[in-house]
Scaffold this motif. Structure first.
Motif, PDB file in Angstrom:
ATOM      1  N   VAL A  55      44.810  29.755  57.446  1.00  0.00           N
ATOM      2  CA  VAL A  55      44.222  29.945  56.151  1.00  0.00           C
ATOM      3  C   VAL A  55      45.244  29.186  55.324  1.00  0.00           C
ATOM      4  CG1 VAL A  55      43.967  31.854  54.200  1.00  0.00           C
ATOM      5  CG2 VAL A  55      43.680  32.504  56.735  1.00  0.00           C
ATOM      6  N   TYR A  56      44.323  28.479  54.488  1.00  0.00           N
ATOM      7  CA  TYR A  56      45.165  27.478  53.470  1.00  0.00           C
ATOM      8  C   TYR A  56      45.051  27.905  52.008  1.00  0.00           C
ATOM      9  CZ  TYR A  56      45.023  23.854  57.183  1.00  0.00           C
ATOM     10  OH  TYR A  56      45.195  23.316  58.492  1.00  0.00           O
ATOM     11  N   ILE A  57      45.981  27.958  51.285  1.00  0.00           N
ATOM     12  CA  ILE A  57      45.771  28.329  49.956  1.00  0.00           C
ATOM     13  C   ILE A  57      46.280  27.342  48.732  1.00  0.00           C
ATOM     14  CG2 ILE A  57      46.874  30.352  48.347  1.00  0.00           C
ATOM     15  CD1 ILE A  57      47.733  31.681  50.879  1.00  0.00           C
ATOM     16  N   ASN A 110      43.300  22.696  45.369  1.00  0.00           N
ATOM     17  CA  ASN A 110      42.169  23.358  45.570  1.00  0.00           C
ATOM     18  C   ASN A 110      41.012  22.560  45.797  1.00  0.00           C
ATOM     19  OD1 ASN A 110      43.185  25.958  44.948  1.00  0.00           O
ATOM     20  ND2 ASN A 110      42.354  25.816  42.777  1.00  0.00           N
ATOM     21  N   HIS A 134      37.410  33.519  46.572  1.00  0.00           N
ATOM     22  CA  HIS A 134      38.086  33.427  45.139  1.00  0.00           C
ATOM     23  C   HIS A 134      37.717  34.736  44.453  1.00  0.00           C
ATOM     24  CE1 HIS A 134      38.642  31.780  40.989  1.00  0.00           C
ATOM     25  NE2 HIS A 134      39.131  30.708  41.890  1.00  0.00           N
ATOM     26  N   SER A 158      43.645  30.994  43.021  1.00  0.00           N
ATOM     27  CA  SER A 158      43.725  29.935  43.983  1.00  0.00           C
ATOM     28  C   SER A 158      42.309  30.053  44.904  1.00  0.00           C
ATOM     29  CB  SER A 158      44.829  29.984  45.029  1.00  0.00           C
ATOM     30  OG  SER A 158      46.234  30.065  44.305  1.00  0.00           O
ATOM     31  N   VAL A 162      41.118  29.997  48.570  1.00  0.00           N
ATOM     32  CA  VAL A 162      41.629  30.302  50.000  1.00  0.00           C
ATOM     33  C   VAL A 162      40.737  30.051  50.839  1.00  0.00           C
ATOM     34  CG1 VAL A 162      42.478  32.349  51.342  1.00  0.00           C
ATOM     35  CG2 VAL A 162      42.892  32.295  48.796  1.00  0.00           C
ATOM     36  N   CYS A 222      42.222  37.976  54.032  1.00  0.00           N
ATOM     37  CA  CYS A 222      42.158  36.850  53.432  1.00  0.00           C
ATOM     38  C   CYS A 222      41.773  37.143  51.888  1.00  0.00           C
ATOM     39  CB  CYS A 222      40.969  35.747  53.728  1.00  0.00           C
ATOM     40  SG  CYS A 222      41.433  35.086  55.479  1.00  0.00           S
ATOM     41  N   LEU A 230      44.765  37.968  49.952  1.00  0.00           N
ATOM     42  CA  LEU A 230      45.666  36.591  49.615  1.00  0.00           C
ATOM     43  C   LEU A 230      44.914  36.037  48.427  1.00  0.00           C
ATOM     44  CD1 LEU A 230      46.331  34.728  52.843  1.00  0.00           C
ATOM     45  CD2 LEU A 230      47.981  35.587  51.483  1.00  0.00           C
ATOM     46  N   ALA A 231      43.555  36.245  48.416  1.00  0.00           N
ATOM     47  CA  ALA A 231      43.057  35.448  46.995  1.00  0.00           C
ATOM     48  C   ALA A 231      43.285  36.311  45.985  1.00  0.00           C
ATOM     49  CB  ALA A 231      41.509  35.601  47.382  1.00  0.00           C
ATOM     50  N   ASN A 265      47.078  35.730  45.179  1.00  0.00           N
ATOM     51  CA  ASN A 265      47.192  34.408  44.386  1.00  0.00           C
ATOM     52  C   ASN A 265      46.142  34.167  43.341  1.00  0.00           C
ATOM     53  OD1 ASN A 265      49.172  32.699  46.345  1.00  0.00           O
ATOM     54  ND2 ASN A 265      47.901  34.089  47.496  1.00  0.00           N
TER      55      ASN A 265
END
Length: 508
Positions: free
Chosen positions: A410-412, A419, A435, A442, A444, A461, A464-465, A468
């Motif tokens: 997973v990329y942030i 982005n 998002h 961010s 994600v 995920c 995480l969005a 962030n």
């Protein structure tokens, strides 16, 4: 923050005296008016001596490469005049001797050089670490005449001690005894007088750092982190403060520029929305024109108004007329008004949509700035808004945050540049994009290989969005997600801006 005191300066001097005496000055640099970098070589070893005379963070240390980056040192193309003066007199010279003035925060380097007439000269470069009076002075040891100062001190600044080229250099009024700083008083508060004297005269030190404090004797502060040397302690301690100061300075600069643009953007949006609100009922002009054309038989030419029956609304309507025009001409006038207002609305809506995109982009820049952790992240944002240039080779992002959730990468993205890189370079059609809805945050990206993620992974995920984003406060936040193939970046859109479809929502 603890200010540099005589005891710490003395400890640094005693620890490094063997390297300093006999060292050759290979390079003299002055990044700003208040700090210096001297590349010194001795015993086949090269070190960078960093000296800062800023009133709020004055100190001295040999820099490590890591802490040089943290300080954000940038060497100007055109060096200050005092730097040019030091290069003229000291470049390539050797330190013949060095000393600390007793009970004073003054460190002196002595040089034996030759002038343009091959005459031997004995010069001294004195660094005074004295708060707002901190300074660097180059003077002739034989005549005590000042050759130059980092900044001059005239009679208007000090009635007791003037410092400028041509005047005689004198030390500040001598102190009979060493005055303990407030921090040292605190550290020595539980010690007896003879034990304090033992610490003050010590030549072996056990440096340590604890939060925003440092000590030369680790046993004086519980749970402090021991350092390998006094120099390492000073270098790490003060570079961390400089990094924070630099980060805050850059953040303030970015904030001023972006908030100014955001204010103009919001004013423009407000004006256009007001204009649109006034022209919401432009359809009536089309109705007036049609009613007038369908009732030309009434021959109400050159009248000031006419009452006509509208079959759609089943009521009479009074229409204002131009007395200088016939009914047909008045009908054409209303059709023109209708076309004008319709075109104005369409163009205004187009401009308004662009302004909303710009507003969302600027708000995300502010979000990225507030959450930036280091100068490298802020440099990305500066280049993004045009404050500094970034070379093409540096564009690929190597420091994009990556986490692993249930064996999925997973990329942030930390800012709009990252982005954009995640969407354009890392993602594939079958990946998932996350998002937060209606707030800055961010991008994600969940990478999908051969196995589809389950609901638990998608929810993690989404969390995480949310974490962030600007919606970190305890509340329910809607997170949208969709496949990468349903995301598109509009032409001429700002960095990080995308449009999407076929999205789903997760409430976090």
């Amino acid at each position: 923050m603890i200010n540099l005191d005589f005891l710490t300066l003395r400890a640094f001097f005693l620890e490094n005296i063997d390297f300093i005496i006999g060292a050759r000055l290979q390079k003299i640099q002055q990044p700003t008016r208040r700090d210096f970098v001297f590349s010194m070589r001795n015993n086949s070893e090269v070190k960078k001596l960093y000296i800062n005379i800023n009133p709020s963070i004055y100190h001295i240390s040999f820099m490590s490469k890591e802490n040089e980056l943290r300080r954000g040192i940038i060497i100007p193309k055109q060096p200050p005049m005092f730097c040019m003066l030091l290069r003229k007199y000291l470049d390539g010279g050797c330190v013949s001797d060095a000393c600390i003035i007793e009970n004073e925060r003054i460190l002196e380097f002595h040089f034996e050089t030759c002038d343009e007439f091959a005459q031997k000269k004995s010069l001294c470069l004195s660094f005074e670490f004295m708060g707002k009076h901190s300074n660097a002075i180059l003077y002739d040891r034989e005549t005590s005449l000042i050759i130059g100062c980092a900044h001059n001190v005239g009679a208007e600044k000090s009635r007791y001690r003037e410092l400028k080229g041509g005047l005689k250099y004198t030390y500040p009024p001598k102190q009979k005894d060493f005055i303990l700083s407030d921090e040292l008083k605190t550290q020595f508060s539980n010690l007896k007088q003879d034990k304090i004297a033992e610490y003050l005269n010590a030549e072996k030190f056990r440096p340590a750092i604890f939060g925003e404090k440092y000590t030369l004797f680790s046993e004086l502060i519980e749970n402090s982190i021991p350092q390998n040397s006094v120099n390492e302690m000073l270098d790490s301690y003060y570079s961390s403060f400089q990094e924070r100061m630099n980060i805050q300075m850059v953040k303030n600069k970015i904030s001023d520029i972006v908030n100014s643009k955001l204010k103009k953007n919001k004013n423009a949006i407000s004006k256009i929305e007001t204009t649109l609100a006034k022209r919401q009922d432009y359809e009536k002009y089309k109705l007036y024109g049609e009613l007038l054309l369908s009732n030309l038989y009434m021959k109400a030419d050159y009248e000031d108004k006419i009452k006509l029956y509208d079959y759609n609304s089943s009521k009479d309507i009074v229409i204002e007329l131009d007395t200088a025009k016939s009914m047909k001409e008045n009908a054409q006038r209303y059709f023109k008004l209708y076309t004008k207002h319709k075109n104005t609305k369409e163009k205004s809506m187009e401009v308004l949509n662009n302004l909303y995109v710009e507003k969302e982009y600027l708000e995300h820049v502010l979000y990225s700035m507030e959450n930036a952790q280091n100068t490298l992240e802020l440099t990305d944002i500066e280049s993004e808004i045009g404050l500094c240039a970034v070379k093409e080779a540096k564009k690929p992002q190597k420091d994009i945050q990556k986490v692993v959730i249930d064996d999925f990468d997973v990329y942030i993205g930390k800012n709009n540049r990252q982005n954009d890189y995640i969407i354009s370079k890392i993602s594939k059609d079958k990946d998932y994009w996350f998002h937060t809805r209606l707030c800055a945050g961010s991008h994600v990206l969940l990478k999908v290989n051969n196995i589809e993620p389950d609901e638990k992974t998608l929810y993690e995920c989404a969390k995480l969005a949310r974490e962030n984003s600007s919606a970190k406060q305890p509340s329910k936040v809607s997170v949208i997600y969709t496949r990468r193939k349903y995301i598109k970046k509009p032409p001429s859109a700002p960095l990080g801006y995308v449009i999407y479809m076929n999205e789903k929502e997760i409430l976090v």
